[in-house]
Enzyme design. Structure first.
Site, PDB file in Angstrom:
ATOM      1  N   ASP A 156       0.844  -1.186   0.000  1.00 10.44           N
ATOM      2  CA  ASP A 156       0.000   0.000   0.000  1.00 10.44           C
ATOM      3  C   ASP A 156       0.884   1.243   0.000  1.00 10.44           C
ATOM      4  O   ASP A 156       1.990   1.221  -0.548  1.00 10.44           O
ATOM      5  CB  ASP A 156      -0.942  -0.042   1.210  1.00 10.44           C
ATOM      6  CG  ASP A 156      -2.298   0.594   0.934  1.00 10.44           C
ATOM      7  OD1 ASP A 156      -2.334   1.818   0.750  1.00 10.44           O
ATOM      8  OD2 ASP A 156      -3.315  -0.125   0.900  1.00 10.44           O
ATOM      9  N   HIS A 191      -3.686   6.251   2.788  1.00 12.95           N
ATOM     10  CA  HIS A 191      -4.469   5.060   2.484  1.00 12.95           C
ATOM     11  C   HIS A 191      -3.993   3.845   3.272  1.00 12.95           C
ATOM     12  O   HIS A 191      -4.790   3.131   3.897  1.00 12.95           O
ATOM     13  CB  HIS A 191      -4.386   4.789   0.974  1.00 12.95           C
ATOM     14  CG  HIS A 191      -5.287   3.732   0.462  1.00 12.95           C
ATOM     15  ND1 HIS A 191      -4.949   2.399   0.456  1.00 12.95           N
ATOM     16  CD2 HIS A 191      -6.519   3.799  -0.098  1.00 12.95           C
ATOM     17  CE1 HIS A 191      -5.927   1.694  -0.090  1.00 12.95           C
ATOM     18  NE2 HIS A 191      -6.896   2.514  -0.426  1.00 12.95           N
ATOM     19  N   SER A 393     -11.480  -1.185  -0.894  1.00 16.97           N
ATOM     20  CA  SER A 393     -10.210  -1.192  -0.165  1.00 16.97           C
ATOM     21  C   SER A 393     -10.460  -1.543   1.294  1.00 16.97           C
ATOM     22  O   SER A 393      -9.811  -2.425   1.876  1.00 16.97           O
ATOM     23  CB  SER A 393      -9.542   0.182  -0.234  1.00 16.97           C
ATOM     24  OG  SER A 393      -8.949   0.439  -1.466  1.00 16.97           O
TER      25      SER A 393
END
Length: 565
Positions: A156, A191, A393
């Site tokens: 990520d 994120h 996600s």
């Protein structure tokens, strides 16, 4: 879409004064979502969104919420004391909302003030406490299973050094470019930290005591597998940009080090996808995830957030061997009876559906202070430590945590067996319009999965997968689809990887299968120098993050400012 961050900041200042939908469009551009942007922008220009306060007759919240969804609205904040909720709807649908059976009154133009001190995880359907309850992770905790001893590789944007991770983050190599001066592995986009929190975050004052863990989660932050460890594989730049070859390199590293130096990587979370459509049997990205699967690692992939103009799931979620995860919507309630498939979640087609559906709307997880998302959308914060985001996600991260819990209890399970236990549990969800799809699309249910694991282990439930394997001999460009990174001078495209080396799929594939793509700091025969990319402004990433919203938080304690009727 290939603007500089400075130009994005200017756009934020201009768009921040407009409707919440305009902010959503900005997020779509900023995070690099590769589909549906033009349609959203057009809709925002033609029909602005407005916030309304809806009061309903007792017992009709679920049906009214479904009808509001059908009107293109979002009933995002339940108000239990008023028997209703706050919602955003297209401004031309306010009158229609008033005619929905069960609606007592609709007041438009409502502003919302959120007091972080009033955030109560027990009353917020998208809090991690309620998420854990909905998938029965709390039952696993009470039985002593927290994911302890299981490592989850997170490919990520990195992980922020927060106290909620204690000493439970192991940094792999930082394969991103443009670190902006941050230490290796540190999340500057926002994120990865959010995903890591969902998987294994835990407030430092919360002990891993099965007698008190569930009770503490009512008041403090606890992820799905709070005893698991995160192996941090940072690949995304501070603006979220990433190339497929970086993701492949990270997967290769995870495979080659999954059981070395004290690691026990049993789960790989990939909240990432492209719109590549070449046959999965040839795609190099699908070969990479299948190789991890073959080495005993459960690969959990986000299905995608629609909008690509193709019914296919994202690459590599369209590979039938891995565990593809779609998102469910809690409908603003804490029970599962009225849950449905989230409107943004990719659903695939008859040839390939998501294997499971996990909570994915408005999930409240950890915030990466100072990250791009954190600075761009301060309204998305919940107090000083939390942030809300929606997407497959988040659903994938929930499922990765669930897989870690299952593997602690049944450590000898193969990836095929874990998948079989999960897909044979739960119940089939409908769309918001009530449609039932013909395969897959079941809710994530750890209670059922633990029971099914016994039948899987005895062969009562078949687990072996017979899908044709991927060969990896397709093109790297095909794996990218339309997602390309570029700077002011060039676009990274064709059969060239992120190091600038020509891509030889057959040579790479053979080395990956044999576990020899990495030698010290060299991958695929080239030394990895991420610092060599410093200062470049590559654009157009493909992180699966369509709906990082700051236009309303799901909480019963919202205080409406305006007239009540």
């Amino acid at each position: 879409m290939r603007q500089t961050v400075a130009r994005f900041a200017g756009a934020m200042r201009r768009w921040g004064r407009q409707s919440p939908l305009a902010l959503l469009v900005l997020v779509v551009v900023l995070i690099g979502f590769q589909g549906g942007v033009a349609g959203l922008a057009e809709a925002g220009a033609a029909v602005p969104m407005t916030q309304i306060l809806v009061r309903v007759a007792p017992g009709t919240q679920a049906s009214v919420a479904q009808q509001l969804h059908a009107l293109g609205g979002d009933p995002h904040a339940p108000l239990k004391v008023l028997d209703g909720f706050l919602a955003t709807v297209p401004s031309d649908k306010v009158a229609a909302a008033q005619t929905i059976p069960g609606v007592i009154s609709v007041v438009s133009g409502i502003d919302v003030a959120f007091d972080p001190a009033m955030y109560n995880p027990e009353q917020v359907s998208s809090s991690m406490y309620q998420v854990a309850k909905s998938i029965h992770a709390d039952e696993a905790w009470s039985n002593g299973y927290t994911g302890a001893g299981v490592d989850v590789a997170l490919i990520d944007s990195g992980v922020a050094p927060l106290p909620q991770f204690h000493d439970r983050v192991v940094n792999g190599p930082d394969l991103s470019f443009g670190s902006g001066g941050a230490a290796p592995g540190v999340d500057q986009f926002g994120h990865g930290t959010h995903m890591a929190g969902i998987i294994a975050g835990r407030d430092p004052s919360v002990p891993l005591d099965p007698r008190t863990l569930g009770e503490n989660a009512k008041r403090q932050f606890v992820g799905v597998a709070p005893g698991a460890r995160i192996v941090n594989m940072k690949v995304a730049a501070p603006d979220g940009a990433v190339d497929v070859s970086q993701v492949i390199a990270a997967i290769d590293w995870v495979v080659e080090h999954h059981d070395s130096d004290g690691l026990n990587i049993r789960v790989l979370n990939l909240s990432f996808g492209t719109d590549g459509i070449q046959d999965y049997q040839r795609d190099p990205l699908t070969f990479a995830v299948e190789n991890a699967w073959a080495h005993g690692i459960v690969v959990v992939v986000s299905a995608g957030n629609s909008g690509y103009g193709s019914p296919m799931l994202n690459d590599p979620a369209y590979d039938p061997r891995v565990l593809a995860v779609g998102a469910s919507d809690s409908n603003g309630t804490v029970g599962q009876a009225d849950d449905f498939i989230a409107d943004f979640s990719s659903r695939g087609d008859v040839s390939r559906r998501p294997d499971v559906l996990a909570p994915g709307r408005s999930i409240v997880s950890l915030r990466a202070p100072g990250s791009l998302i954190d600075q761009a959308f301060p309204g998305g914060r919940v107090g000083d430590t939390l942030f809300r985001g929606s997407g497959t996600s988040q659903a994938a991260a929930v499922t990765s945590g669930a897989a870690a819990l299952l593997l602690q209890q049944y450590p000898t399970m193969t990836p095929d067996q874990v998948k079989a236990a999960l897909v044979n549990s739960g119940f089939r969800l409908r769309t918001a319009a009530g449609q039932v799809l013909e395969s897959g699309m079941k809710s994530l249910d750890l209670h059922g999965a633990r029971d099914k694991a016994k039948d899987v282990s005895t062969g009562k439930i078949p687990s072996a997968q017979s899908f044709p394997p991927a060969t990896g001999l397709g093109t790297l460009e095909g794996a990218r689809g339309s997602a390309h990174i570029s700077d002011s001078d060039s676009v990274l495209s064709g059969e060239v990887d992120i190091t600038g080396a020509p891509w030889d799929g057959r040579t790479w594939r053979d080395a990956a299968w044999e576990g020899r793509t990495w030698r010290d700091d060299s991958w695929n025969g080239r030394t990895w120098r991420s610092e060599g990319w410093e200062g470049r402004t590559w654009r157009d990433s493909s992180w699966d993050g369509r709906t990082w919203r700051d236009n309303g938080w799901m909480a019963a304690e919202f205080v409406p400012v305006g007239p009540l009727s």
